[in-house]
Motif scaffolding. Structure first.
Motif, mmCIF file in Angstrom:
data_model
loop_
_atom_site.group_PDB
_atom_site.id
_atom_site.type_symbol
_atom_site.label_atom_id
_atom_site.label_comp_id
_atom_site.label_asym_id
_atom_site.label_seq_id
_atom_site.Cartn_x
_atom_site.Cartn_y
_atom_site.Cartn_z
ATOM 1 N N GLN A 220 0.780 -1.179 -0.192
ATOM 2 C CA GLN A 220 0.035 0.061 -0.202
ATOM 3 C C GLN A 220 0.798 1.335 0.148
ATOM 4 O O GLN A 220 0.520 2.373 0.910
ATOM 5 C CB GLN A 220 -1.111 0.049 1.160
ATOM 6 C CG GLN A 220 -1.789 -1.198 1.368
ATOM 7 C CD GLN A 220 -3.041 -1.074 0.253
ATOM 8 O OE1 GLN A 220 -3.209 -0.303 -0.434
ATOM 9 N NE2 GLN A 220 -3.614 -2.366 0.322
ATOM 10 N N PRO A 221 1.575 0.994 -0.867
ATOM 11 C CA PRO A 221 2.768 2.481 -0.915
ATOM 12 C C PRO A 221 1.941 3.935 -0.890
ATOM 13 O O PRO A 221 2.606 5.019 -0.614
ATOM 14 C CB PRO A 221 3.727 2.229 -1.837
ATOM 15 C CG PRO A 221 3.325 1.090 -2.932
ATOM 16 C CD PRO A 221 1.964 0.463 -1.889
ATOM 17 N N ASP A 222 0.905 3.883 -1.605
ATOM 18 C CA ASP A 222 0.279 5.035 -1.749
ATOM 19 C C ASP A 222 -0.932 5.349 -1.093
ATOM 20 O O ASP A 222 -1.772 6.188 -1.311
ATOM 21 C CB ASP A 222 -0.029 5.182 -3.499
ATOM 22 C CG ASP A 222 1.100 5.249 -4.369
ATOM 23 O OD1 ASP A 222 0.967 4.182 -5.251
ATOM 24 O OD2 ASP A 222 2.201 5.882 -4.092
ATOM 25 N N ALA A 223 -1.098 4.564 -0.025
ATOM 26 C CA ALA A 223 -2.240 4.494 0.941
ATOM 27 C C ALA A 223 -2.148 6.243 1.306
ATOM 28 O O ALA A 223 -1.086 6.793 1.382
ATOM 29 C CB ALA A 223 -2.220 4.159 2.018
ATOM 30 N N SER A 224 -3.395 6.923 1.200
ATOM 31 C CA SER A 224 -3.496 8.388 1.533
ATOM 32 C C SER A 224 -3.190 8.462 3.061
ATOM 33 O O SER A 224 -2.916 7.773 3.922
ATOM 34 C CB SER A 224 -4.896 8.880 1.033
ATOM 35 O OG SER A 224 -5.757 8.554 2.413
ATOM 36 N N ARG A 225 -3.000 9.746 3.485
ATOM 37 C CA ARG A 225 -2.216 10.441 4.495
ATOM 38 C C ARG A 225 -3.039 10.001 5.656
ATOM 39 O O ARG A 225 -2.226 10.396 6.889
ATOM 40 C CB ARG A 225 -1.784 11.761 4.400
ATOM 41 C CG ARG A 225 -1.057 11.939 3.149
ATOM 42 C CD ARG A 225 -0.577 13.445 2.942
ATOM 43 N NE ARG A 225 0.287 13.917 3.931
ATOM 44 C CZ ARG A 225 1.541 13.942 3.642
ATOM 45 N NH1 ARG A 225 1.995 13.546 2.569
ATOM 46 N NH2 ARG A 225 2.361 14.327 4.502
ATOM 47 N N THR A 226 -4.273 9.933 5.801
ATOM 48 C CA THR A 226 -4.902 9.644 7.105
ATOM 49 C C THR A 226 -5.127 8.361 7.599
ATOM 50 O O THR A 226 -5.035 7.363 6.776
ATOM 51 C CB THR A 226 -6.296 10.172 7.109
ATOM 52 O OG1 THR A 226 -7.087 9.553 6.436
ATOM 53 C CG2 THR A 226 -6.349 11.721 6.378
ATOM 54 N N ALA B 107 -5.910 4.901 5.680
ATOM 55 C CA ALA B 107 -5.109 3.599 5.730
ATOM 56 C C ALA B 107 -6.100 2.372 6.471
ATOM 57 O O ALA B 107 -5.719 1.363 5.740
ATOM 58 C CB ALA B 107 -3.872 3.822 6.848
ATOM 59 N N ALA C 187 -7.826 1.368 3.426
ATOM 60 C CA ALA C 187 -6.921 0.675 2.408
ATOM 61 C C ALA C 187 -6.356 -0.854 2.945
ATOM 62 O O ALA C 187 -6.063 -1.712 2.132
ATOM 63 C CB ALA C 187 -5.755 1.421 2.316
ATOM 64 N N ASP D 106 7.467 -3.360 3.173
ATOM 65 C CA ASP D 106 7.734 -3.560 1.725
ATOM 66 C C ASP D 106 8.881 -2.805 1.602
ATOM 67 O O ASP D 106 9.372 -2.410 2.325
ATOM 68 C CB ASP D 106 6.609 -3.493 0.856
ATOM 69 C CG ASP D 106 5.934 -2.043 0.815
ATOM 70 O OD1 ASP D 106 6.711 -1.037 1.444
ATOM 71 O OD2 ASP D 106 4.919 -1.742 0.673
ATOM 72 N N HIS E 267 9.034 0.186 0.667
ATOM 73 C CA HIS E 267 8.559 1.598 1.168
ATOM 74 C C HIS E 267 8.502 1.566 2.786
ATOM 75 O O HIS E 267 8.161 2.579 3.322
ATOM 76 C CB HIS E 267 7.593 2.363 0.590
ATOM 77 C CG HIS E 267 7.359 2.105 -0.763
ATOM 78 N ND1 HIS E 267 8.421 2.897 -1.522
ATOM 79 C CD2 HIS E 267 6.868 1.703 -1.804
ATOM 80 C CE1 HIS E 267 8.403 2.834 -2.897
ATOM 81 N NE2 HIS E 267 7.331 1.800 -2.791
ATOM 82 N N VAL F 114 4.447 -1.110 6.592
ATOM 83 C CA VAL F 114 3.180 -1.148 5.867
ATOM 84 C C VAL F 114 2.103 -0.531 6.664
ATOM 85 O O VAL F 114 1.649 -1.364 7.501
ATOM 86 C CB VAL F 114 2.846 -2.333 4.868
ATOM 87 C CG1 VAL F 114 1.583 -1.971 4.117
ATOM 88 C CG2 VAL F 114 3.850 -2.793 4.321
ATOM 89 N N GLU G 195 5.214 9.912 2.735
ATOM 90 C CA GLU G 195 3.841 10.008 3.252
ATOM 91 C C GLU G 195 3.192 8.827 4.132
ATOM 92 O O GLU G 195 2.205 8.844 4.988
ATOM 93 C CB GLU G 195 3.054 9.667 1.898
ATOM 94 C CG GLU G 195 2.851 8.316 1.313
ATOM 95 C CD GLU G 195 4.408 8.116 0.429
ATOM 96 O OE1 GLU G 195 5.123 8.979 0.372
ATOM 97 O OE2 GLU G 195 4.179 7.365 -0.710
ATOM 98 N N ARG G 196 4.141 7.803 4.431
ATOM 99 C CA ARG G 196 3.761 6.644 5.465
ATOM 100 C C ARG G 196 3.899 7.343 7.080
ATOM 101 O O ARG G 196 3.369 6.700 7.783
ATOM 102 C CB ARG G 196 4.437 5.664 5.295
ATOM 103 C CG ARG G 196 3.855 4.762 4.162
ATOM 104 C CD ARG G 196 4.573 3.490 4.014
ATOM 105 N NE ARG G 196 4.071 2.699 2.923
ATOM 106 C CZ ARG G 196 4.580 1.359 2.273
ATOM 107 N NH1 ARG G 196 5.267 0.780 3.268
ATOM 108 N NH2 ARG G 196 4.095 0.882 1.350
ATOM 109 N N GLN H 70 1.020 8.614 8.718
ATOM 110 C CA GLN H 70 -0.038 7.682 8.940
ATOM 111 C C GLN H 70 0.339 6.890 10.111
ATOM 112 O O GLN H 70 -0.764 6.427 10.793
ATOM 113 C CB GLN H 70 -0.046 6.779 7.411
ATOM 114 C CG GLN H 70 -0.485 7.515 6.328
ATOM 115 C CD GLN H 70 -0.372 6.979 4.824
ATOM 116 O OE1 GLN H 70 -0.177 5.606 4.956
ATOM 117 N NE2 GLN H 70 -0.392 7.395 3.795
ATOM 118 N N ASP I 249 -0.709 8.556 13.055
ATOM 119 C CA ASP I 249 -1.907 8.645 13.436
ATOM 120 C C ASP I 249 -2.486 7.110 13.886
ATOM 121 O O ASP I 249 -3.316 7.349 15.079
ATOM 122 C CB ASP I 249 -2.723 8.998 12.209
ATOM 123 C CG ASP I 249 -2.599 10.410 11.635
ATOM 124 O OD1 ASP I 249 -2.252 11.249 12.630
ATOM 125 O OD2 ASP I 249 -3.145 10.649 10.540
#
Lengths: 462, 462
Positions: free
Chosen positions: A9-15, A19, A22, B186, B188, B191, B229-230, B233, B236
């Motif tokens: 999930q490298p592009d999971a959004s920022r909140t 997540a 996702a 992964d 990045h 996860v 970006e992670r 996340q 949070d």
């Protein structure tokens, strides 16, 4: 645990909510997801063992003691003025020049091999035949004691210690939730009959203490030395009851009479022995050691590895060079002479200034005098008034796990000049006089909520 | 405890029996008094926590790796060849000359104040605004991690860590009987969706982990870096579930691309941050630190005091002078260039020599490549054959608390020359080829009793 085929999930959004989405889970996000919770846990999330961790009374004094107008008779800092700084400066420069790539690099968790050999040479001075393979170098002998407690003590286990005992030992025992049973001393050190009594009483409760922690020479804080004839007696008793012995000997070579006291370890190779260069060379290098039986060694090295990976190569190699290139025996003699001069100054001042009803130990080495004050005076309660009068000391209560010692004081003569020591004792005497005036007029309760001393045959009250 | 009026027994005779008699007690001496018992307790008297203390696989390799004919790709020793020894030699000589009385003396348990200020300056490079009062200097950051585990973890508590994770962290977690739950990475890094899944699964069991231990930059051993970006996340998620975060960042400044990765601590002042001079200056000084919230700081300092009294003043003051008088930023750049050159040599050799079916991470900084070998090969079982072929590595199983990682290898490119790295990889490739020959002929069971890899989406197997 994750399943192996979980997609990235490298592009999971920022909140966090995104997540969660996702994650693609069918289940609801559980109740805690309020988003407002702080990252730092509430205090009650600390481990149970932290309940026993309290700032030592001596520690609270360090800030005060550093003010120049206060004569501190509280600390245990060695007096380093006699160190040959110029020759040490070129020694350490040479260490970097010649051995820098090793001295600045990680080393073995057990310590630098050459230093471990030299440590065995040092211990031979006190009758100990040790194998360098059984030496574990630590960041001060405090670390050795802390790790030995780690590998031997489960919460609630009993350890035996002299009463009073070294405050740093009590700190480690508390950190691992040991139950400390104090055994009293007289002016000849730990009393075998009282040790026997304690062992027997515990045995009748089905309790075998994990170890006896003892400082046979120039005791901190009591200033007494274990009589030679008692040494095998104490070992016999511990053997009979299956109790390990940890002998802590940081001051052993700093005697004032020229007499060498045989280490407990010299009677029995199963004694765990703790040594240190903090008082015989330099405390700021933090090089100490444990000499342990092989069975203990392997676990101790593992514990040391988890504690710091390895002790600093740099400081170990500096100590090793110092031992190789300098006349360390003469240096220790010089230190001892300085301390004897200070001991004499303190004893003379105590005799001159202290009011009727005080008594104290007269140490044959080390750093400390143990003072007992007249009934009605609470030394812990008196301390702020002493500091106001520009003298600091360590109240006796810090040296007991059980709140005893309120009529005792540890006085350190190691660091100040003889003149400052005399002035400090003069100030202390004035504070004591004022305290006694109040006691005589209003009774003890005016000055103390709980005065429990003397409760044990501490060295000077028999 | 003794009664206060116990008479002294200074002349008690030399045997334990006589001492018992001298105690004057009416009661019988209890059963254990056989006189034949040894002083050393039987093994089962060790604390329960020692059961989790086992020699790390990497540690067992140190002896082997030190043989000159073996190319060690196993250790994590920094390459110090670029250090300016001559100027360091005069720096340290000056330290003794000018500040010897302080540098050789005990210091504060929290660390030298000037160094704590400079540490804040260093951390500012990665976006952290810290207060020197919240910095605790430790004997390497290993000590900080060990003590944080001490003050937070009760036996059985859960801590979260990446899978794989740093072997020294797993050692401390085991020493305090934590239960480690790994969360997979992964390429990045950690996860977030899998972290969420793990937090949620634990929450449904009523478990709140004590903390997440994470190495966001140039991970040891995985060689990956947490995508920017992670980062928020993950914070949070930890906030939502009330889980503390410990960020370990020993390699953060040793990037190869010039890019700075923002520390997790730069997003949230409640993150506990661990830093070290072991990789950016010299590991043999053992100077690391923790930046912690005030509530944690006081307990951490108490724990540090019980562990070592204080870190060595000498090494701290040397680091402080180095930071003051040397261009440490340029030095780090030089180190990074050396490591990049070595990383390139390793990646080129892996591409040239390794058999079909291997995959690996390509790190943008730090010391390590994480290699996954074809199915049927057990890297732990293969290690003795590799050492016979004069190459050493760290098997992946050492980096998991749960026995995973048998198809993984950590390769270190930090220490050997590029030529030696290439030669080491060539030898490793030959060992792997031989291993695969056997697997192809006899099946995996011929070579391995239990091959469980890959079991998690480790960085290179997705």
């Amino acid at each position: 645990m994750a399943s192996p085929d979980r997609p990235q999930q490298p592009d999971a959004s920022r909140t966090a909510a995104a997540a969660a989405a996702a994650a693609g889970e069918g289940h609801e996000v559980a109740a805690p997801g309020t988003g407002s919770r702080a990252l730092l846990p509430p205090t009650e999330r600390f481990a149970t063992r932290t309940a026993g961790m309290t700032a030592s009374e001596i520690r609270a004094l360090f800030a005060v003691a550093s003010r120049p107008e206060v004569v501190s008779l509280a600390g245990g800092m060695p007096n380093l003025a006699a160190l040959p700084l110029q020759s040490l400066a070129s020694e350490v420069a040479d260490l970097v020049d010649v051995d820098g790539m090793t001295a600045l690099q990680y080393g073995s968790a057990q310590g630098v091999p050459q230093l471990r050999e030299q440590i065995c040479e040092v211990m031979r001075e006190e009758g100990i035949e040790g194998d360098p393979n059984d030496v574990v170098v630590t960041v001060g002998s405090q670390m050795a004691l802390d790790l030995l407690t780690r590998i031997f003590v489960d919460p609630g286990d009993v350890v035996l210690a002299e009463g009073p005992s070294y405050v740093g030992a009590l700190g480690s025992f508390a950190a691992y939730q040991a139950r400390v049973v104090h055994v009293a001393m007289d002016e000849h050190g730990l009393v075998p009959a009282l040790l026997h009594e304690a062992l027997d009483a515990l045995d009748r409760q089905g309790i075998t203490p994990k170890f006896l922690y003892t400082i046979p020479n120039f005791h901190n804080p009591a200033g007494v030395t274990l009589a030679h004839e008692r040494r095998p007696q104490i070992l016999d008793l511990c053997r009979r009851y299956g109790v390990m012995v940890i002998e802590d000997n940081p001051y052993g070579m700093l005697g004032f009479t020229g007499e060498t006291h045989p280490a407990l370890r010299s009677y029995d190779a199963d004694v765990i022995y703790l040594g240190s260069f903090s008082k015989t060379f330099a405390s700021g290098l933090r090089v100490g050691w444990a000499l342990v039986p092989p069975l203990v060694r392997d676990r101790l090295v593992l514990a040391a590895e988890s504690a710091t990976l390895c002790p600093p190569s740099f400081t170990q190699m500096l100590v090793s060079r110092y031992l190789s290139h300098h006349d360390w025996r003469s240096q220790i003699k010089t230190f001892s002479e300085n301390y004897r001069e200070r001991r004499d100054a303190m004893i003379a001042a105590l005799e001159t200034y202290l009011p009727e009803g005080c008594s104290w130990t007269v140490p044959d080495g080390g750093f400390f005098v143990w003072l007992t004050v007249p009934e009605g005076v609470d030394t812990k309660a008196m301390l702020p008034r002493a500091v106001t009068a520009r003298v600091a000391y360590a109240s006796g209560t810090g040296f007991y796990a059980d709140g005893f010692g309120s009529r005792q004081i540890r006085l350190s003569f190691c660091y100040p000049t003889p003149e400052r020591i005399a002035e400090g004792v003069r100030r202390l005497a004035a504070v004591l006089e004022a305290e006694l005036d109040v006691v005589r007029t209003f009774g003890a309760s005016a000055r103390t909520e709980l005065n429990r001393g003397p409760q044990t045959p501490s060295p000077d009250t028999t």
